[in-house]
Design a protein around this motif. Structure first.
Motif, mmCIF file in Angstrom:
data_model
loop_
_atom_site.group_PDB
_atom_site.id
_atom_site.type_symbol
_atom_site.label_atom_id
_atom_site.label_comp_id
_atom_site.label_asym_id
_atom_site.label_seq_id
_atom_site.Cartn_x
_atom_site.Cartn_y
_atom_site.Cartn_z
ATOM 1 N N GLN A 245 1.196 -1.020 0.160
ATOM 2 C CA GLN A 245 -0.237 -0.134 -0.367
ATOM 3 C C GLN A 245 1.378 1.421 0.028
ATOM 4 O O GLN A 245 1.722 1.181 0.410
ATOM 5 C CB GLN A 245 -0.434 -0.215 0.988
ATOM 6 C CG GLN A 245 -1.651 -1.369 1.100
ATOM 7 C CD GLN A 245 -2.323 -0.856 0.406
ATOM 8 O OE1 GLN A 245 -3.672 0.313 0.071
ATOM 9 N NE2 GLN A 245 -3.360 -2.223 -0.830
ATOM 10 N N GLY A 246 0.262 2.115 -1.047
ATOM 11 C CA GLY A 246 1.466 3.315 -0.983
ATOM 12 C C GLY A 246 2.476 3.722 -1.697
ATOM 13 O O GLY A 246 2.815 4.591 -2.161
ATOM 14 N N TRP A 300 -0.574 7.554 -4.671
ATOM 15 C CA TRP A 300 0.761 6.692 -3.564
ATOM 16 C C TRP A 300 1.795 7.422 -4.299
ATOM 17 O O TRP A 300 2.530 8.433 -5.731
ATOM 18 C CB TRP A 300 0.355 5.556 -4.427
ATOM 19 C CG TRP A 300 -0.978 4.618 -3.648
ATOM 20 C CD1 TRP A 300 -1.892 5.067 -3.370
ATOM 21 C CD2 TRP A 300 -0.574 3.177 -3.993
ATOM 22 N NE1 TRP A 300 -2.819 4.067 -2.873
ATOM 23 C CE2 TRP A 300 -2.316 3.428 -3.057
ATOM 24 C CE3 TRP A 300 -0.056 2.106 -4.424
ATOM 25 C CZ2 TRP A 300 -2.591 2.237 -3.036
ATOM 26 C CZ3 TRP A 300 -0.586 0.613 -4.171
ATOM 27 C CH2 TRP A 300 -1.928 0.647 -3.173
#
Length: 305
Positions: A245-246, A300
């Motif tokens: 994630q991210g 992101w």
């Protein structure tokens, strides 16, 4: 006989000759202009009603999804995770429709993407509708469309097996460096993208070996196109994986449609594709539609800006 008559005749002849050539020049200029005007009006008239198109696995997918309906009327199903080749073929077809070209696609399914490119270069098909990297395109053998995927807009996630500790990291933009990446040796753009963020990389000769390396713990993550699922989950050879994630990486280069340069309508077909792409891009984010730069990961962190 008047001694001056030959002189008068010669003067008359010399005054008529320029007039004759002037008339001839104007005559030719008129018909040349008319021909150019006619050609401009029928600029796309020589594009056939059916184009032979190369794209891997496309005959079955296209028949199942689009069938006999016009591609500009086709609507994607609510739950879909089709191949990028299908989405790109849909863009190519819709671009031609937007440019006013009424044509159908007859798909040929080559065994590999490299073979598909060669088929266009060898004049065996009209069009490659599964885009190619600009670096893989030979402008001496094919016509190259404007970018379908623009420079820096093809992004991928760092995908790992479910339960891998990297997925729980609170600072993934730093922690990914502690883990090992894997990619296919001849995937040059993935390789280049990984090399721009880490030196900890292992390579495999075959795509279907990547999941084995992940399962065996010999690698921790691989680059993968973001999936259409809400949680972005996808699978590598049947093995479910999730993105860290991210964070994301951008692949270098742009991707394009390739046109058979040996066809007499190659120039017109390329111009029609470019015109249609411009029209479509005013209506939607093509890279988002193709899934190579989804809005879900727009914010992101890009590891290789």
């Amino acid at each position: 006989m008047d001694a001056n008559k030959p002189i008068v005749t010669l003067i008359k002849m010399t005054t008529r000759v320029p007039s004759f050539f002037l008339s001839l020049f104007l005559f030719k200029a008129f018909f040349s202009f008319a021909a150019l005007a006619s050609q401009a009006q029928s600029n796309n008239a020589d594009i056939p009603k059916e184009l032979v198109v190369a794209a891997r696995g496309m005959p079955e997918i296209w028949a199942e999804q689009v069938g006999k309906q016009s591609c500009d009327r086709y609507k994607l199903p609510e739950q879909h995770d089709l191949t990028r080749g299908f989405y790109e073929s849909l863009i190519a077809c819709r671009a031609l429709k937007a440019a006013g070209i009424d044509t159908r696609f007859k798909f040929i399914a080559p065994p590999s993407h490299a073979r598909a490119i060669r088929m266009v270069e060898e004049g065996k098909v009209d069009l490659l509708s599964e885009s190619a990297w600009l670096s893989d395109s030979n402008p001496e053998l094919v016509y190259i469309s404007d970018a379908v995927v623009r420079e820096g807009r093809f992004v991928k996630g760092l995908y790992a097996l479910k339960g891998h500790p990297i997925l729980a990291s609170e600072t993934p933009e730093q922690d990914y460096k502690n883990y090992r990446a894997i990619t296919v040796e001849f995937w040059h753009h993935d390789k280049q993208a990984l090399k721009s963020i880490t030196d900890n990389i292992v390579y495999t000769a075959q795509h279907n070996r990547a999941h084995e390396m992940l399962l065996a713990g010999r690698a921790d993550y691989t680059l993968y196109k973001f999936a259409e699922q809400e949680n972005l989950e996808t699978n590598v050879e049947g093995v479910p994986v999730l993105p860290v994630q991210g964070i994301k990486v951008a692949l270098p280069g742009s991707r394009h449609f390739l046109v058979n340069a040996q066809k007499p309508y190659a120039d017109n077909l390329t111009k029609a594709l470019n015109k249609g792409l411009m029209i479509l891009r005013e209506e939607q984010d093509i890279e988002d539609f193709l899934g190579v730069s989804p809005t879900a990961v727009e914010d992101w962190i890009l590891l290789n800006p």
